[in-house]
Design an enzyme around this catalytic site. Structure first.
Site, PDB file in Angstrom:
ATOM      1  N   ASN A  43       0.648  -1.424  -0.023  1.00  0.00           N
ATOM      2  CA  ASN A  43       0.310   0.075   0.274  1.00  0.00           C
ATOM      3  C   ASN A  43       0.641   1.074  -0.041  1.00  0.00           C
ATOM      4  O   ASN A  43       2.161   1.077   1.190  1.00  0.00           O
ATOM      5  CB  ASN A  43      -0.842   0.312   1.519  1.00  0.00           C
ATOM      6  CG  ASN A  43      -0.187  -0.105   2.863  1.00  0.00           C
ATOM      7  OD1 ASN A  43      -0.030   0.829   2.879  1.00  0.00           O
ATOM      8  ND2 ASN A  43      -0.679  -0.303   3.244  1.00  0.00           N
ATOM      9  N   ASN A  92      -7.781  -7.517   9.865  1.00  0.00           N
ATOM     10  CA  ASN A  92      -7.684  -8.049   8.102  1.00  0.00           C
ATOM     11  C   ASN A  92      -8.048 -10.300   8.160  1.00  0.00           C
ATOM     12  O   ASN A  92      -7.827 -10.565   7.080  1.00  0.00           O
ATOM     13  CB  ASN A  92      -6.412  -8.077   7.040  1.00  0.00           C
ATOM     14  CG  ASN A  92      -6.735  -6.027   7.660  1.00  0.00           C
ATOM     15  OD1 ASN A  92      -5.460  -5.688   7.215  1.00  0.00           O
ATOM     16  ND2 ASN A  92      -7.185  -5.991   6.589  1.00  0.00           N
ATOM     17  N   ARG A 111       0.039 -12.176   2.337  1.00  0.00           N
ATOM     18  CA  ARG A 111      -0.630 -12.171   3.695  1.00  0.00           C
ATOM     19  C   ARG A 111      -1.189 -13.152   3.389  1.00  0.00           C
ATOM     20  O   ARG A 111      -1.845 -13.597   4.751  1.00  0.00           O
ATOM     21  CB  ARG A 111      -1.332 -10.637   3.670  1.00  0.00           C
ATOM     22  CG  ARG A 111      -0.702  -9.824   3.732  1.00  0.00           C
ATOM     23  CD  ARG A 111      -1.205  -8.205   4.783  1.00  0.00           C
ATOM     24  NE  ARG A 111      -1.768  -8.569   5.960  1.00  0.00           N
ATOM     25  CZ  ARG A 111      -2.607  -7.889   6.739  1.00  0.00           C
ATOM     26  NH1 ARG A 111      -3.140  -7.121   6.507  1.00  0.00           N
ATOM     27  NH2 ARG A 111      -2.788  -8.499   8.051  1.00  0.00           N
ATOM     28  N   ARG A 160      -8.750  -3.354  -2.175  1.00  0.00           N
ATOM     29  CA  ARG A 160      -8.021  -4.760  -1.886  1.00  0.00           C
ATOM     30  C   ARG A 160      -9.537  -6.260  -1.518  1.00  0.00           C
ATOM     31  O   ARG A 160      -9.308  -7.160  -1.816  1.00  0.00           O
ATOM     32  CB  ARG A 160      -8.267  -4.943   0.119  1.00  0.00           C
ATOM     33  CG  ARG A 160      -6.666  -4.062   0.243  1.00  0.00           C
ATOM     34  CD  ARG A 160      -5.579  -4.596  -0.369  1.00  0.00           C
ATOM     35  NE  ARG A 160      -4.259  -4.073  -0.387  1.00  0.00           N
ATOM     36  CZ  ARG A 160      -3.430  -4.524   0.794  1.00  0.00           C
ATOM     37  NH1 ARG A 160      -4.298  -5.079   1.789  1.00  0.00           N
ATOM     38  NH2 ARG A 160      -2.496  -3.221   1.191  1.00  0.00           N
ATOM     39  N   HIS A 189      -8.075   0.377   2.569  1.00  0.00           N
ATOM     40  CA  HIS A 189      -9.504  -0.838   3.307  1.00  0.00           C
ATOM     41  C   HIS A 189     -10.375   0.563   4.032  1.00  0.00           C
ATOM     42  O   HIS A 189     -10.156   1.747   3.825  1.00  0.00           O
ATOM     43  CB  HIS A 189      -8.975  -0.619   4.139  1.00  0.00           C
ATOM     44  CG  HIS A 189      -7.887  -2.383   4.170  1.00  0.00           C
ATOM     45  ND1 HIS A 189      -6.965  -2.400   4.830  1.00  0.00           N
ATOM     46  CD2 HIS A 189      -8.123  -3.816   3.351  1.00  0.00           C
ATOM     47  CE1 HIS A 189      -6.479  -4.011   4.320  1.00  0.00           C
ATOM     48  NE2 HIS A 189      -7.373  -4.634   3.474  1.00  0.00           N
ATOM     49  N   ALA A 279       3.136   1.429   8.134  1.00  0.00           N
ATOM     50  CA  ALA A 279       2.382   0.331   7.041  1.00  0.00           C
ATOM     51  C   ALA A 279       1.152   0.407   6.462  1.00  0.00           C
ATOM     52  O   ALA A 279       0.929  -0.257   6.015  1.00  0.00           O
ATOM     53  CB  ALA A 279       2.828  -1.433   8.237  1.00  0.00           C
ATOM     54  N   CYS A 285      -7.017  -0.775  12.842  1.00  0.00           N
ATOM     55  CA  CYS A 285      -6.752  -2.522  11.863  1.00  0.00           C
ATOM     56  C   CYS A 285      -5.972  -2.968  13.226  1.00  0.00           C
ATOM     57  O   CYS A 285      -5.408  -4.087  12.603  1.00  0.00           O
ATOM     58  CB  CYS A 285      -5.559  -1.787  10.414  1.00  0.00           C
ATOM     59  SG  CYS A 285      -5.820  -0.543   9.729  1.00  0.00           S
TER      60      CYS A 285
HETATM   61  N1  ARG Z   1       0.623  -3.533   5.915  1.00  0.00           N
HETATM   62  C1  ARG Z   1      -1.241  -3.576   6.084  1.00  0.00           C
HETATM   63  C2  ARG Z   1      -1.734  -3.935   4.409  1.00  0.00           C
HETATM   64  O1  ARG Z   1      -1.312  -3.382   4.163  1.00  0.00           O
HETATM   65  C3  ARG Z   1      -1.794  -2.555   6.860  1.00  0.00           C
HETATM   66  C4  ARG Z   1      -3.173  -3.877   7.038  1.00  0.00           C
HETATM   67  C5  ARG Z   1      -3.915  -1.957   7.402  1.00  0.00           C
HETATM   68  N2  ARG Z   1      -5.277  -3.155   8.207  1.00  0.00           N
HETATM   69  C6  ARG Z   1      -6.398  -2.172   7.437  1.00  0.00           C
HETATM   70  N3  ARG Z   1      -7.318  -2.674   8.384  1.00  0.00           N
HETATM   71  N4  ARG Z   1      -6.286  -1.260   7.279  1.00  0.00           N
HETATM   72  O2  ARG Z   1      -2.258  -4.948   4.359  1.00  0.00           O
END
Ligand code: ARG
Length: 301
Positions: A43, A92, A111, A160, A189, A279, A285
């Site tokens: 991201n 997530n 992931r 996503r 997200h 991140a 999150c």
């Molecule tokens: N680095 C993670 C990703 O890009 C961050 C996730 C953040 N989670 C969220 N629910 N917004 O997947």
């Protein structure tokens, strides 16, 4: 401090123990940042941040958030795993409502190994895992937010999660799913830019959505219940907030937003999460809402 549901999770625990009933009251799932870091870029927040997150500071920030939340909520933990630096972002893991859970199907291949671990965790807790179509990406409560006041689930798609994810969620959980198209890559997200609060309040950043989605939001949430935030608050992930018992835990908050939240009856609690911002994540999150065995959401249709 509120009770901790499963204190020191061990990977061998699930082989020995029979499935437990899902938690009876609402709780939050978290994952300690033992192996957190920015190791790849999936991201825009992660650009130029590889290796830049300071682990001791991240651990202190996470511990601070955990402690604040634990004063008001039960917290469950899933064991962190080496090589999975984003597993701390338990939002997530999937989506759990009542006794059912859907496990995420990650868009980001980095992931995907988390899927099995989260699935094992949900199973060990006694959730029944609803089947999910292989070819539809879905990143859990990052892109699916329960609105307890309305009995609906707000869904984000475009970066996503797939456009058809809301339709599948609606079928699985029997709740109306409202699909919102995300158009700004920084808000990849739904939970980065949209936060349903209790009493029907809605804090969100309108520019993250396409025009039709902004209209859909405004048609469902009346103006007096909408807390629209500006770009500055949005970029400090103010909307990536966790609400527990009227308190709104968030990374940062302008004076203006603070007074609007207070006027709406909430108590903003700032809990800095700079290392996780590198991140692309903050307070929300780092948690997953576990509604417990008796669903707190009443299906409408
Ligand atoms: N680095 C993670 C990703 O890009 C961050 C996730 C953040 N989670 C969220 N629910 N917004 O997947």
């Amino acid at each position: 401090e509120a009770a901790v549901l499963n204190d020191a999770p061990r990977s061998d625990a699930r082989a020995a123990a029979p499935p437990r009933p899902a938690p009876a009251r609402r709780a939050l799932l978290m994952c300690a940042p033992d192996y957190f870091g920015v190791d790849y870029i999936i991201n825009p927040w992660m650009e130029n941040q590889i290796g830049q997150a300071a682990l001791p500071r991240a651990q202190a920030q996470w511990e601070n958030l955990r402690g604040k939340l634990a004063a008001h909520s039960d917290i469950a933990f899933v064991a962190p795993t080496p090589g999975l630096p984003d597993m701390v972002f338990t939002a997530n893991a999937g989506l759990a409502i009542g006794e059912k859970a859907v496990v995420s199907r990650f868009h980001a291949k980095e992931r995907r190994p988390e899927e099995r671990l989260f699935c094992d965790w949900f199973e060990a807790q006694g959730y029944s895992i609803a089947p999910w179509p292989e070819n539809v990406p879905f990143e859990g409560a990052g892109d699916a937010l329960l609105d307890h006041a309305r009995g609906i689930v707000w869904c984000g798609y475009g970066w996503r999660s797939g456009e058809t994810a809301p339709k599948h969620l609606q079928k699985i959980f029997g709740l109306r799913a409202v699909a919102l198209k995300l158009v700004d890559p920084r808000f990849y997200h739904l939970d980065t830019c949209f936060c349903p609060l209790s009493g029907g309040w809605l804090m969100y950043y309108p520019a993250a959505f396409d025009i039709a989605s902004r209209e859909a939001i405004r048609a469902i949430a009346p103006v007096e219940k909408r807390i629209e935030v500006g770009e500055k608050d949005a970029l400090s992930f103010a909307c990536n907030a966790v609400e527990v018992a009227g308190r709104v835990f968030l990374n940062d908050c302008s004076d203006d937003l603070r007074s609007r939240l207070i006027d709406a009856g909430f108590m903003p609690v700032v809990t800095p999460l700079s290392e996780f911002m590198k991140a692309g994540g903050a307070a929300k999150c780092l948690t997953l809402q576990l509604p417990g065995a008796a669903s707190t959401v009443m299906p409408r249709e």
